[in-house]
Design a protein around this motif. Structure first.
Motif, PDB file in Angstrom:
ATOM      1  N   MET A   1       0.834  -1.200   0.000  1.00  0.00           N
ATOM      2  CA  MET A   1       0.000   0.000   0.000  1.00  0.00           C
ATOM      3  C   MET A   1       0.871   1.253   0.000  1.00  0.00           C
ATOM      4  SD  MET A   1      -3.249  -0.763   2.501  1.00  0.00           S
ATOM      5  CE  MET A   1      -2.313  -1.556   3.809  1.00  0.00           C
ATOM      6  N   LYS A   2       0.299   2.321  -0.501  1.00  0.00           N
ATOM      7  CA  LYS A   2       1.011   3.591  -0.561  1.00  0.00           C
ATOM      8  C   LYS A   2       0.078   4.705  -0.121  1.00  0.00           C
ATOM      9  CE  LYS A   2       3.539   6.645  -3.702  1.00  0.00           C
ATOM     10  NZ  LYS A   2       3.996   6.859  -5.099  1.00  0.00           N
ATOM     11  N   ARG A   3       0.584   5.573   0.749  1.00  0.00           N
ATOM     12  CA  ARG A   3      -0.210   6.723   1.192  1.00  0.00           C
ATOM     13  C   ARG A   3      -0.192   7.812   0.126  1.00  0.00           C
ATOM     14  NH1 ARG A   3       2.332   9.216   5.252  1.00  0.00           N
ATOM     15  NH2 ARG A   3       4.138   7.827   5.249  1.00  0.00           N
ATOM     16  N   ILE A   4      -1.372   8.236  -0.294  1.00  0.00           N
ATOM     17  CA  ILE A   4      -1.492   9.325  -1.257  1.00  0.00           C
ATOM     18  C   ILE A   4      -1.568  10.641  -0.480  1.00  0.00           C
ATOM     19  CG2 ILE A   4      -2.913  10.357  -3.063  1.00  0.00           C
ATOM     20  CD1 ILE A   4      -3.873   7.526  -3.733  1.00  0.00           C
ATOM     21  N   PRO A   5      -0.675  11.599  -0.742  1.00  0.00           N
ATOM     22  CA  PRO A   5      -0.699  12.859  -0.004  1.00  0.00           C
ATOM     23  C   PRO A   5      -1.810  13.780  -0.485  1.00  0.00           C
ATOM     24  CG  PRO A   5       1.031  12.920  -1.647  1.00  0.00           C
ATOM     25  CD  PRO A   5       0.462  11.525  -1.686  1.00  0.00           C
ATOM     26  N   ALA A   6      -2.154  14.764   0.328  1.00  0.00           N
ATOM     27  CA  ALA A   6      -3.148  15.764  -0.060  1.00  0.00           C
ATOM     28  C   ALA A   6      -2.614  16.607  -1.201  1.00  0.00           C
ATOM     29  CB  ALA A   6      -3.486  16.651   1.134  1.00  0.00           C
ATOM     30  N   ALA A   7      -3.507  17.067  -2.049  1.00  0.00           N
ATOM     31  CA  ALA A   7      -3.103  17.829  -3.234  1.00  0.00           C
ATOM     32  C   ALA A   7      -2.822  19.291  -2.931  1.00  0.00           C
ATOM     33  CB  ALA A   7      -4.190  17.728  -4.307  1.00  0.00           C
ATOM     34  N   SER A   8      -3.436  19.828  -1.886  1.00  0.00           N
ATOM     35  CA  SER A   8      -3.309  21.243  -1.568  1.00  0.00           C
ATOM     36  C   SER A   8      -1.883  21.624  -1.185  1.00  0.00           C
ATOM     37  CB  SER A   8      -4.249  21.619  -0.421  1.00  0.00           C
ATOM     38  OG  SER A   8      -3.866  22.828   0.188  1.00  0.00           O
ATOM     39  N   PRO A   9      -1.315  22.685  -1.765  1.00  0.00           N
ATOM     40  CA  PRO A   9       0.031  23.153  -1.383  1.00  0.00           C
ATOM     41  C   PRO A   9       0.108  23.543   0.095  1.00  0.00           C
ATOM     42  CG  PRO A   9      -0.631  24.130  -3.470  1.00  0.00           C
ATOM     43  CD  PRO A   9      -1.845  23.458  -2.909  1.00  0.00           C
ATOM     44  N   THR A  10      -0.975  24.107   0.618  1.00  0.00           N
ATOM     45  CA  THR A  10      -0.993  24.498   2.028  1.00  0.00           C
ATOM     46  C   THR A  10      -0.949  23.265   2.927  1.00  0.00           C
ATOM     47  OG1 THR A  10      -2.413  26.345   1.378  1.00  0.00           O
ATOM     48  CG2 THR A  10      -2.166  25.948   3.722  1.00  0.00           C
ATOM     49  N   ALA A  11      -1.694  22.235   2.543  1.00  0.00           N
ATOM     50  CA  ALA A  11      -1.670  20.987   3.307  1.00  0.00           C
ATOM     51  C   ALA A  11      -0.301  20.329   3.211  1.00  0.00           C
ATOM     52  CB  ALA A  11      -2.751  20.043   2.794  1.00  0.00           C
ATOM     53  N   THR A  12       0.310  20.387   2.038  1.00  0.00           N
ATOM     54  CA  THR A  12       1.654  19.827   1.859  1.00  0.00           C
ATOM     55  C   THR A  12       2.647  20.512   2.784  1.00  0.00           C
ATOM     56  OG1 THR A  12       1.219  19.247  -0.444  1.00  0.00           O
ATOM     57  CG2 THR A  12       3.532  19.466   0.212  1.00  0.00           C
ATOM     58  N   ARG A  13       2.554  21.832   2.860  1.00  0.00           N
ATOM     59  CA  ARG A  13       3.465  22.582   3.718  1.00  0.00           C
ATOM     60  C   ARG A  13       3.218  22.270   5.192  1.00  0.00           C
ATOM     61  NH1 ARG A  13       3.905  29.086   4.561  1.00  0.00           N
ATOM     62  NH2 ARG A  13       6.101  29.159   5.139  1.00  0.00           N
ATOM     63  N   ALA A  14       1.953  22.117   5.565  1.00  0.00           N
ATOM     64  CA  ALA A  14       1.628  21.770   6.948  1.00  0.00           C
ATOM     65  C   ALA A  14       2.166  20.386   7.296  1.00  0.00           C
ATOM     66  CB  ALA A  14       0.119  21.817   7.162  1.00  0.00           C
ATOM     67  N   HIS A  15       2.057  19.452   6.353  1.00  0.00           N
ATOM     68  CA  HIS A  15       2.564  18.106   6.596  1.00  0.00           C
ATOM     69  C   HIS A  15       4.084  18.119   6.730  1.00  0.00           C
ATOM     70  CE1 HIS A  15       3.665  13.891   5.511  1.00  0.00           C
ATOM     71  NE2 HIS A  15       2.688  13.647   6.375  1.00  0.00           N
ATOM     72  N   GLU A  16       4.743  18.941   5.945  1.00  0.00           N
ATOM     73  CA  GLU A  16       6.201  19.076   6.066  1.00  0.00           C
ATOM     74  C   GLU A  16       6.577  19.617   7.446  1.00  0.00           C
ATOM     75  OE1 GLU A  16       7.126  21.587   2.781  1.00  0.00           O
ATOM     76  OE2 GLU A  16       7.182  19.939   1.311  1.00  0.00           O
ATOM     77  N   LEU A  17       5.765  20.537   7.959  1.00  0.00           N
ATOM     78  CA  LEU A  17       6.036  21.101   9.284  1.00  0.00           C
ATOM     79  C   LEU A  17       5.899  20.043  10.372  1.00  0.00           C
ATOM     80  CD1 LEU A  17       6.506  23.274  11.400  1.00  0.00           C
ATOM     81  CD2 LEU A  17       4.085  23.892  11.216  1.00  0.00           C
ATOM     82  N   VAL A  18       4.785  19.321  10.383  1.00  0.00           N
ATOM     83  CA  VAL A  18       4.584  18.351  11.459  1.00  0.00           C
ATOM     84  C   VAL A  18       5.587  17.193  11.350  1.00  0.00           C
ATOM     85  CG1 VAL A  18       2.182  18.982  11.841  1.00  0.00           C
ATOM     86  CG2 VAL A  18       2.714  17.172  10.188  1.00  0.00           C
ATOM     87  N   THR A  19       6.008  16.863  10.130  1.00  0.00           N
ATOM     88  CA  THR A  19       7.045  15.838   9.960  1.00  0.00           C
ATOM     89  C   THR A  19       8.384  16.334  10.492  1.00  0.00           C
ATOM     90  OG1 THR A  19       5.898  14.956   8.009  1.00  0.00           O
ATOM     91  CG2 THR A  19       8.215  14.358   8.287  1.00  0.00           C
ATOM     92  N   HIS A  20       8.671  17.617  10.264  1.00  0.00           N
ATOM     93  CA  HIS A  20       9.883  18.229  10.821  1.00  0.00           C
ATOM     94  C   HIS A  20       9.855  18.173  12.348  1.00  0.00           C
ATOM     95  CE1 HIS A  20      12.563  21.426  12.231  1.00  0.00           C
ATOM     96  NE2 HIS A  20      11.507  22.053  12.722  1.00  0.00           N
ATOM     97  N   LEU A  21       8.717  18.480  12.951  1.00  0.00           N
ATOM     98  CA  LEU A  21       8.613  18.444  14.405  1.00  0.00           C
ATOM     99  C   LEU A  21       8.770  17.015  14.927  1.00  0.00           C
ATOM    100  CD1 LEU A  21       5.632  20.944  14.919  1.00  0.00           C
ATOM    101  CD2 LEU A  21       8.069  21.376  15.353  1.00  0.00           C
TER     102      LEU A  21
END
Length: 345
Positions: free
Chosen positions: A1-21
């Motif tokens: 299985m593969k996780r499909i990320p959200a398409a929104s650039p804002t959501a992508t940036r938020a996910h990058e932030l929480v992954t960084h944390l």
């Protein structure tokens, strides 16, 4: 299985932030373990929402080690890009809890999330609270000072909301000693909001790692009274999470594909008899919920909260609110109540 990320650039940036944390916190805790000659580490566990079609997440967890009896650093992103009927676009979050073995070292809970609607609007949820079983006032002051420095303008409101959210009415006390909580946070300046979420998350993580490092490096041996206080406190923590915490309950009601991850905040052991003594204090129908939670535990002292127990607890919570949907209004809230369950339907 593969996780499909959200398409929104804002959501992508938020996910990058929480992954960084997440990376920052796991790295800090593992460096702490290494500095104390411990081999304890955090292992990644991946989960999928609808087989990855609607996202999922990765949590780093540890248990029953020399330093941490229970620890979970969970990052998730759920989205509905392929479902036009949903108002919710995506939700990206880090939610973490650490319960040290040493009763002199405090537990901590940190949550940073971005919720984005299909119309482009969105809001942040920021929580950071220190939860000691044996309070050290210097730790409390250090944690609060870090939160005030991270969010000087928002600090008073965040503390007021946190004190409200983490109050346990039937026990007439709070869960922890330092509660920072901003709900539905959004201003006209999205860049400043993003920066605040990052600063608050980093400050909470770095301060906590410093507090625990200092505490454990001192090698103080806890007295039996302090160990007993820890078990009682972990029982109270269990009680608050499963009877009052809106985030835990709504997570379980939205789906059943990450029950173990959602229950990652629970301590390793609780006092079943102490929980039983609180049943008569509970208003209806929450007395039935507490009884169901107690029934999910082994009849031992202390009672372990292992993976099998977590599954039974999740099922008990889900069944209770399916039978009594109005009881969700008896849960904790800040100044506003997010429509999390409604957004996912």
């Amino acid at each position: 299985m593969k996780r499909i990320p959200a398409a929104s650039p804002t959501a992508t940036r938020a996910h990058e932030l929480v992954t960084h944390l997440q990376s920052r916190f796991v790295s800090g805790l593992e460096q702490l373990a290494h500095s104390l000659n411990s081999t304890q580490h955090f292992s990644p566990v991946e989960w999928f929402r609808d087989e990855g079609r609607h996202g999922g997440g990765v949590r780093y967890e540890t248990a029953a080690g020399e330093l941490f009896g229970r620890g979970s650093v969970n990052v998730s992103q759920v989205h509905y890009d392929d479902d036009a009927e949903k108002k919710l676009g995506s939700a990206s979050a880090i939610s973490t809890i650490i319960h040290p073995v040493n009763p002199l070292a405090p537990s901590v809970h940190i949550h940073i999330s971005w919720t984005e609607m299909k119309d482009g609007s969105g809001y942040w949820r920021m929580m950071a609270d220190l939860n000691p079983s044996n309070e050290n006032t210097a730790h409390t002051e250090q944690f609060l000072a870090a939160m005030q420095k991270a969010a000087p303008t928002q600090y008073d409101e965040a503390i007021a909301q946190g004190d409200r959210y983490f109050f346990i009415p039937v026990l007439d006390r709070h869960r922890g000693v330092a509660h920072f909580y901003l709900e539905n946070y959004c201003t006209h300046d999205s860049e400043a909001d993003f920066a605040l979420a990052k600063t608050v998350g980093e400050a909470a993580i770095d301060t906590y790692v410093n507090i625990v490092t200092t505490t454990l490096a001192n090698e103080k041996v806890a007295a039996e009274q302090q160990k007993s206080a820890q078990l009682a406190y972990h029982t109270l923590y269990f009680f608050q999470v499963l009877t009052l915490d809106r985030g835990t309950t709504t997570g379980l009601l939205v789906h059943d594909q990450n029950d173990i991850g959602i229950m990652g905040s629970l301590p390793a052991y609780v006092d079943r008899e102490l929980l039983t003594s609180w049943v008569e204090r509970m208003p209806a129908p929450q007395d039935e919920l507490l009884q169901a939670l107690i029934a999910a535990l082994a009849d031992t002292s202390p009672a372990p909260v292992d993976e099998a127990v977590k599954k039974r607890l999740a099922a008990a919570v889900r069944k209770h609110y399916q039978n009594y949907p109005e009881a969700i209004h008896m849960q904790a809230s800040g100044n506003t109540i997010p429509s999390t369950v409604k957004n996912h339907r």
